[in-house]
Design an enzyme around this catalytic site. Structure first.
Site, PDB file in Angstrom:
ATOM      1  CB  THR A  86     -52.341   2.263 -44.919  1.00  0.00           C
ATOM      2  OG1 THR A  86     -52.347   3.771 -45.000  1.00  0.00           O
ATOM      3  CG2 THR A  86     -53.456   1.860 -44.035  1.00  0.00           C
ATOM      4  CG  MET A  87     -47.107   4.879 -42.296  1.00  0.00           C
ATOM      5  SD  MET A  87     -46.829   4.470 -40.753  1.00  0.00           S
ATOM      6  CE  MET A  87     -45.331   3.611 -41.054  1.00  0.00           C
ATOM      7  CG  ASN A 113     -38.888   8.956 -47.044  1.00  0.00           C
ATOM      8  OD1 ASN A 113     -38.313  10.034 -47.520  1.00  0.00           O
ATOM      9  ND2 ASN A 113     -39.198   7.840 -47.808  1.00  0.00           N
ATOM     10  CG  HIS A 114     -44.736   7.447 -44.339  1.00  0.00           C
ATOM     11  ND1 HIS A 114     -43.992   7.190 -43.060  1.00  0.00           N
ATOM     12  CD2 HIS A 114     -46.011   8.122 -43.926  1.00  0.00           C
ATOM     13  CE1 HIS A 114     -44.859   7.595 -42.085  1.00  0.00           C
ATOM     14  NE2 HIS A 114     -46.012   7.951 -42.479  1.00  0.00           N
ATOM     15  CE1 TYR A 177     -45.069  16.973 -49.016  1.00  0.00           C
ATOM     16  CE2 TYR A 177     -44.345  19.071 -49.763  1.00  0.00           C
ATOM     17  CZ  TYR A 177     -44.516  17.564 -49.390  1.00  0.00           C
ATOM     18  OH  TYR A 177     -42.933  17.425 -49.527  1.00  0.00           O
ATOM     19  CG  ASP A 213     -34.037  12.364 -59.768  1.00  0.00           C
ATOM     20  OD1 ASP A 213     -34.293  11.967 -58.860  1.00  0.00           O
ATOM     21  OD2 ASP A 213     -33.240  11.913 -60.464  1.00  0.00           O
TER      22      ASP A 213
HETATM   23  P1  NDP Z   1     -42.570   8.829 -53.117  1.00  0.00           P
HETATM   24  O1  NDP Z   1     -43.947   9.174 -53.566  1.00  0.00           O
HETATM   25  O2  NDP Z   1     -41.664   8.461 -54.213  1.00  0.00           O
HETATM   26  O3  NDP Z   1     -42.602   7.952 -52.072  1.00  0.00           O
HETATM   27  C1  NDP Z   1     -43.442   7.972 -50.979  1.00  0.00           C
HETATM   28  C2  NDP Z   1     -43.178   6.912 -50.220  1.00  0.00           C
HETATM   29  O4  NDP Z   1     -44.370   6.790 -49.230  1.00  0.00           O
HETATM   30  C3  NDP Z   1     -43.641   5.433 -50.943  1.00  0.00           C
HETATM   31  O5  NDP Z   1     -43.044   4.410 -50.533  1.00  0.00           O
HETATM   32  C4  NDP Z   1     -45.189   5.033 -50.770  1.00  0.00           C
HETATM   33  O6  NDP Z   1     -45.323   3.714 -50.852  1.00  0.00           O
HETATM   34  C5  NDP Z   1     -45.287   5.596 -49.293  1.00  0.00           C
HETATM   35  N1  NDP Z   1     -46.548   5.718 -48.787  1.00  0.00           N
HETATM   36  C6  NDP Z   1     -47.380   6.654 -49.491  1.00  0.00           C
HETATM   37  N2  NDP Z   1     -48.521   6.735 -48.846  1.00  0.00           N
HETATM   38  C7  NDP Z   1     -48.493   5.772 -47.893  1.00  0.00           C
HETATM   39  C8  NDP Z   1     -49.486   5.505 -46.739  1.00  0.00           C
HETATM   40  N3  NDP Z   1     -50.806   5.685 -46.632  1.00  0.00           N
HETATM   41  N4  NDP Z   1     -48.927   4.637 -45.776  1.00  0.00           N
HETATM   42  C9  NDP Z   1     -47.626   4.322 -45.871  1.00  0.00           C
HETATM   43  N5  NDP Z   1     -46.781   4.397 -46.845  1.00  0.00           N
HETATM   44  C10 NDP Z   1     -47.095   5.320 -47.911  1.00  0.00           C
HETATM   45  O7  NDP Z   1     -42.140  10.364 -52.281  1.00  0.00           O
HETATM   46  P2  NDP Z   1     -40.739  10.943 -52.324  1.00  0.00           P
HETATM   47  O8  NDP Z   1     -39.475  10.047 -52.318  1.00  0.00           O
HETATM   48  O9  NDP Z   1     -40.569  11.970 -53.450  1.00  0.00           O
HETATM   49  O10 NDP Z   1     -40.548  11.712 -51.125  1.00  0.00           O
HETATM   50  C11 NDP Z   1     -40.023  11.190 -49.812  1.00  0.00           C
HETATM   51  C12 NDP Z   1     -40.035  12.300 -48.952  1.00  0.00           C
HETATM   52  O11 NDP Z   1     -39.216  13.429 -49.202  1.00  0.00           O
HETATM   53  C13 NDP Z   1     -41.412  12.665 -48.312  1.00  0.00           C
HETATM   54  O12 NDP Z   1     -41.625  12.999 -47.044  1.00  0.00           O
HETATM   55  C14 NDP Z   1     -41.614  13.995 -49.112  1.00  0.00           C
HETATM   56  O13 NDP Z   1     -42.405  15.080 -48.634  1.00  0.00           O
HETATM   57  C15 NDP Z   1     -40.155  14.400 -49.137  1.00  0.00           C
HETATM   58  N6  NDP Z   1     -39.702  15.542 -50.110  1.00  0.00           N
HETATM   59  C16 NDP Z   1     -39.739  15.183 -51.307  1.00  0.00           C
HETATM   60  C17 NDP Z   1     -39.401  16.131 -52.455  1.00  0.00           C
HETATM   61  C18 NDP Z   1     -39.272  15.662 -53.956  1.00  0.00           C
HETATM   62  O14 NDP Z   1     -39.086  16.706 -54.647  1.00  0.00           O
HETATM   63  N7  NDP Z   1     -39.681  14.560 -54.357  1.00  0.00           N
HETATM   64  C19 NDP Z   1     -39.108  17.483 -52.069  1.00  0.00           C
HETATM   65  C20 NDP Z   1     -39.279  17.918 -50.769  1.00  0.00           C
HETATM   66  C21 NDP Z   1     -39.478  16.717 -49.717  1.00  0.00           C
HETATM   67  P3  NDP Z   1     -46.648   3.136 -51.063  1.00  0.00           P
HETATM   68  O15 NDP Z   1     -47.433   3.792 -52.222  1.00  0.00           O
HETATM   69  O16 NDP Z   1     -46.251   1.490 -51.592  1.00  0.00           O
HETATM   70  O17 NDP Z   1     -47.454   3.029 -50.089  1.00  0.00           O
END
Ligand code: NDP
Length: 287
Positions: A86-87, A113-114, A177, A213
């Site tokens: 976890t981050m 990206n997380h 956020y 999406d």
């Molecule tokens: P998702 O929720 O699909 O993916 C998030 C990822 O982060 C997962 O792999 C998750 O994996 C990981 N994650 C979550 N919590 C933790 C933690 N505590 N420690 C380590 N890893 C963690 O997100 P998106 O793909 O939608 O978003 C990706 C990026 O794009 C983000 O930075 C988001 O802010 C940005 N973004 C997305 C938009 C959208 O509409 N989708 C719009 C604008 C920006 P796991 O749960 O296994 O840890």
């Protein structure tokens, strides 16, 4: 007349050729992708695999990471491995970077990206939640960058920071956020200035995304947002193109991000209104 015209055409051709992305640019590159178990990060890993990169992915859910690694190898990755954790824990963020040093022998690109889970609704006053989200969405980005910098300086590599329209302009219903995404802009835009002063050849690409999406985003916002989400695989590819071309900022999609932002300095109230008009808002009490 003809000579200046030809000069202009040649200059344009030279500029576009210089600015053209080719998948070979990422072949053999050593890349960390965080948050790669799902969503945009997962798609970034698959594109990198097709381009023949060495990939180190991370997130919390080991079973999902195992599947992504397997798929990356099928798609042609030069190598693929994962570290789970976890981050929320800065030590883990540093550990991931050390793992790149040990297993890849260096690093060419760090893709941050997380994103931690938050709520979609009016700000509820929970300060601890804001603190925790800052640790996941901001401080771990800082910690990984700091640890990776010696390797990135050596490779003259790149840092890619995935942010959002909510990190450039005030958005309702995602206050904690948005705060973390604004913080990323402040930190990385200032750091880019210092790199320029110190002649450090490490690029920083800040990615400003609209509605994409992914399952998380669609679950949270599809009911209330009036717009259709853009495809995550296309978004992931655009991020990699911007990174490979060492762009300072990348806007995806341009029409829903860069164009509205042009209003920010000359018509901020209008921009705020346009942002609010994207939502199907509940009727105000008593209305
Ligand atoms: P998702 O929720 O699909 O993916 C998030 C990822 O982060 C997962 O792999 C998750 O994996 C990981 N994650 C979550 N919590 C933790 C933690 N505590 N420690 C380590 N890893 C963690 O997100 P998106 O793909 O939608 O978003 C990706 C990026 O794009 C983000 O930075 C988001 O802010 C940005 N973004 C997305 C938009 C959208 O509409 N989708 C719009 C604008 C920006 P796991 O749960 O296994 O840890």
């Amino acid at each position: 007349i003809l000579i200046p015209f030809l000069g202009l055409v040649l200059a344009f051709w030279f500029y576009s050729a210089r600015d053209t992305f080719k998948p070979e640019m990422l072949r053999g590159k050593r890349v960390i992708v965080t948050g790669a178990s799902t969503g945009i990060g997962e798609q970034i890993a698959y594109h990198l695999a097709r381009m023949g990169s060495h990939i180190l992915i991370t997130a919390r859910t080991e079973a999902k990471l195992q599947n992504v690694v397997r798929r990356c190898l099928e798609l042609g990755a030069a190598s693929a491995r994962f570290v789970s954790g976890t981050m929320e824990d800065t030590a883990f963020a540093q550990h991931v970077v050390r793992e790149a040093q040990t297993s890849l022998g260096g690093l060419d690109m760090l893709i941050l990206n997380h994103v931690g889970a938050s709520y979609f609704g009016f700000f509820d006053g929970d300060v601890e939640h804001v603190r925790k989200l800052l640790e996941i969405n901001f401080l771990s980005y800082v910690a990984m960058t700091t640890s990776a910098l010696p390797m990135l300086k050596e490779s003259e590599g790149s840092i890619v920071v995935v942010s959002s329209m909510a990190g450039k302009v005030g958005f309702p219903f995602t206050v904690p956020y948005s705060a973390t995404k604004f913080a990323l802009d402040g930190f990385f835009s200032s750091l880019r200035q210092e790199f320029a002063i110190q002649s450090i050849n490490v690029s920083i690409t800040l990615c400003i995304l609209g509605f994409i999406d992914t399952e998380r985003a669609v679950r949270a916002a599809a009911e209330v947002l009036r717009e259709r989400p853009a495809p995550r695989d296309e978004c992931a590819l655009e991020i990699l193109k911007g990174a490979a071309l060492r762009r300072r900022e990348l806007y995806y999609r341009y029409s829903s991000t860069r164009l509205p932002l042009l209003l920010r300095d000359c018509a901020a109230e209008l921009l705020d209104y346009l942002v609010r008009s994207r939502y199907r808002l509940p009727a105000a009490p008593g209305a």
